[in-house]
Scaffold this active site. Structure first.
Site, mmCIF file in Angstrom:
data_model
loop_
_atom_site.group_PDB
_atom_site.id
_atom_site.type_symbol
_atom_site.label_atom_id
_atom_site.label_comp_id
_atom_site.label_asym_id
_atom_site.label_seq_id
_atom_site.Cartn_x
_atom_site.Cartn_y
_atom_site.Cartn_z
ATOM 1 N N ASP A 20 0.854 -1.125 -0.099
ATOM 2 C CA ASP A 20 0.096 -0.198 0.010
ATOM 3 C C ASP A 20 1.002 1.098 0.144
ATOM 4 O OD1 ASP A 20 -1.524 2.346 0.849
ATOM 5 O OD2 ASP A 20 -2.782 1.237 2.079
ATOM 6 N N PHE A 21 0.836 1.970 -0.888
ATOM 7 C CA PHE A 21 1.967 3.111 -1.077
ATOM 8 C C PHE A 21 1.694 4.249 -0.056
ATOM 9 C CE2 PHE A 21 -0.466 3.704 -5.651
ATOM 10 C CZ PHE A 21 -1.451 4.703 -5.195
ATOM 11 N N HIS A 24 -3.560 11.047 -10.503
ATOM 12 C CA HIS A 24 -4.882 11.790 -10.333
ATOM 13 C C HIS A 24 -5.852 11.276 -9.562
ATOM 14 C CE1 HIS A 24 -6.841 9.429 -14.171
ATOM 15 N NE2 HIS A 24 -6.494 8.522 -13.137
HETATM 16 C C1 LIG Z 1 -6.237 4.317 -12.076
HETATM 17 S S1 LIG Z 1 -5.170 2.804 -11.862
HETATM 18 C C2 LIG Z 1 -3.944 3.234 -12.965
HETATM 19 C C3 LIG Z 1 -3.185 1.645 -13.518
HETATM 20 C C4 LIG Z 1 -1.876 1.779 -14.399
HETATM 21 N N1 LIG Z 1 -0.957 2.447 -13.815
HETATM 22 C C5 LIG Z 1 -2.303 2.385 -15.643
HETATM 23 O O1 LIG Z 1 -1.819 3.751 -16.078
HETATM 24 O O2 LIG Z 1 -3.389 1.964 -16.471
HETATM 25 C C6 LIG Z 1 -4.607 3.342 -10.164
HETATM 26 C C7 LIG Z 1 -3.770 2.107 -9.711
HETATM 27 O O3 LIG Z 1 -3.150 2.135 -8.320
HETATM 28 C C8 LIG Z 1 -3.641 1.057 -7.549
HETATM 29 N N2 LIG Z 1 -3.511 1.405 -5.985
HETATM 30 C C9 LIG Z 1 -4.546 2.122 -5.631
HETATM 31 N N3 LIG Z 1 -4.448 2.481 -4.270
HETATM 32 C C10 LIG Z 1 -3.297 1.899 -3.999
HETATM 33 C C11 LIG Z 1 -2.215 2.095 -2.925
HETATM 34 N N4 LIG Z 1 -2.689 2.424 -1.682
HETATM 35 N N5 LIG Z 1 -1.186 1.148 -2.924
HETATM 36 C C12 LIG Z 1 -0.856 0.706 -4.236
HETATM 37 N N6 LIG Z 1 -1.426 0.605 -5.342
HETATM 38 C C13 LIG Z 1 -2.593 1.251 -5.154
HETATM 39 C C14 LIG Z 1 -4.694 0.373 -8.045
HETATM 40 O O4 LIG Z 1 -4.919 -0.885 -7.694
HETATM 41 C C15 LIG Z 1 -4.563 0.531 -9.516
HETATM 42 O O5 LIG Z 1 -4.035 -0.446 -10.107
#
Ligand SMILES: C[S@@+](CC[C@H](N)C(=O)[O-])C[C@H]1O[C@@H](n2cnc3c(N)ncnc32)[C@H](O)[C@@H]1O
Length: 356
Positions: free
Chosen positions: A246-247, A265
């Site tokens: 979890d970032f 975004h």
């Molecule tokens: C809008 S998607 C973008 C996916 C990809 N990078 C693209 O450009 O198609 C956002 C990504 O961030 C991940 N994400 C959301 N919250 C996160 C968190 N707290 N820690 C790690 N990854 C997370 C989601 O699972 C998802 O894969």
């Protein structure tokens, strides 16, 4: 002093004169803007029904196509012919067939399928956009999190949504992935992590284009099985890894290059700046961060897809918004990156690179 009221007659004469001078082009453009969702919805229904995948198996008559899709006869002919008028179907001697680009990109049986994004538009986002006015009035998301909760918890709790969302992300980032594989100086670097990289579309394109690169995706745990299936379909499972995390809680993994695409975004300004700082901390000296999004032009006048994407973030997230290229460069500089560079990718995406 208030302006004297114009009589309806003089207003009518002025409008007629403007129309004659062609400084006013008539209402056609405005009516077309207002009704363009009809075409969009008809096209999305075709994707939702799998119409293009059915026709990819061979041309069909109206009746055969209607029966294959289980449609009532009342609307079917108008629906198919509207798709002909849009240029996504062809009709010759009573047989319907796909247009050339549709055949390549909208047949779910082909690896070039990009319909994941359109399926998500058809089944999730169309309804949220119907509530745009409410979103504009309240500033609140209009999706599953309308009454609170985290978007990704809500999405990933439903296996169908998880699969559709990740497939949509692969569709939306494929063009950017190919552009980044071509335009970034990968020869100087050996490893990367795609932070929030979903099922691995970017990672797969980078690994396919550059045999010396190793890397993978850092993303939430529910994404892992879909990443593994996706990466195996390219035979890349030895070179690409998944790190669950979890970032906002865990440190980012270290590599020469970190990538954040359509990630910033999703979040509010403070969270965006936090993620950029985390990336800076995780990179070695000489490393680079790549941010790519449908970034808005600096004057906020031209990149309509970027501006609409930002409204989409209003509907989908608690505080997310899209941003200009200059905003992104400023946040990277503020986090410590010495030099930044912006490069256009396939429309509407731009990548901003921060060099540490
Ligand atoms: C809008 S998607 C973008 C996916 C990809 N990078 C693209 O450009 O198609 C956002 C990504 O961030 C991940 N994400 C959301 N919250 C996160 C968190 N707290 N820690 C790690 N990854 C997370 C989601 O699972 C998802 O894969």
């Amino acid at each position: 002093m208030t302006e004297p009221q114009k009589s309806p007659h003089s207003l009518g004469r002025r409008l007629a004169a403007a129309l004659r001078r062609r400084s006013l082009l008539g209402p056609g453009r405005l009516l077309q803007l207002g009704t363009s969702f009809w075409a969009s919805r008809a096209f999305l229904s075709a994707v939702e029904l799998g119409l293009f995948s059915v026709l990819a198996r061979g041309p069909l008559t109206e009746r055969q196509l209607r029966e294959a899709l289980g449609l009532h006869e009342r609307g079917a002919r108008d629906f198919f012919d509207a798709l002909v008028a849009m240029g996504v179907l062809k009709r010759r001697r009573g047989l319907y067939a796909n247009a050339a680009d549709v055949e390549v990109f909208l047949d779910a049986a082909k690896p070039t399928y990009i319909g994941g994004l359109l399926e998500m538009m058809a089944t999730r986002q169309y309804g949220f956009w119907a509530q745009l006015t409410e979103g504009l009035r309240t500033g609140r998301p209009q999706n599953e999190t309308k009454h609170g909760g985290d978007l990704f918890d809500a999405l990933y709790a439903n296996p169908v949504h998880l699969r559709t969302f990740l497939a949509a992300m692969s569709s939306i980032s494929l063009g950017a992935a190919r552009g980044i594989a071509r335009k970034f100086p990968w020869k100087r670097y050996h490893s990367f992590w795609d932070v929030g990289g979903a099922q691995g579309s970017m990672s797969a394109q980078l690994a396919l284009a550059h045999a010396h690169l190793t890397g993978g995706v850092f993303d939430l745990p529910p994404v892992q099985p879909l990443f593994e299936t996706y990466v195996r379909s390219f035979g890349l499972e030895r070179r690409l890894r998944f790190q669950a995390g979890d970032f906002f809680r865990d440190p980012l993994p270290a590599a020469d290059v970190l990538i954040m695409g359509h990630v910033l975004h999703d979040w509010d300004l403070e969270q965006k700046r936090y993620l950029v700082r985390q990336a800076y901390e995780a990179l070695p000296a000489g490393g680079a961060l790549i941010v790519y999004e449908a970034m808005i032009d600096n004057e906020r006048r031209r990149n309509l897809p970027g501006l609409l994407m930002s409204l989409n973030m209003l509907l989908e997230t608690a505080g997310g918004f899209d941003f200009t290229i200059a905003d992104c460069q400023r946040w990277l500089k503020d986090a410590g990156f010495g030099r930044t560079r912006a490069l256009a990718l396939n429309r509407p995406d731009t990548m901003v690179i921060g060099f540490k």
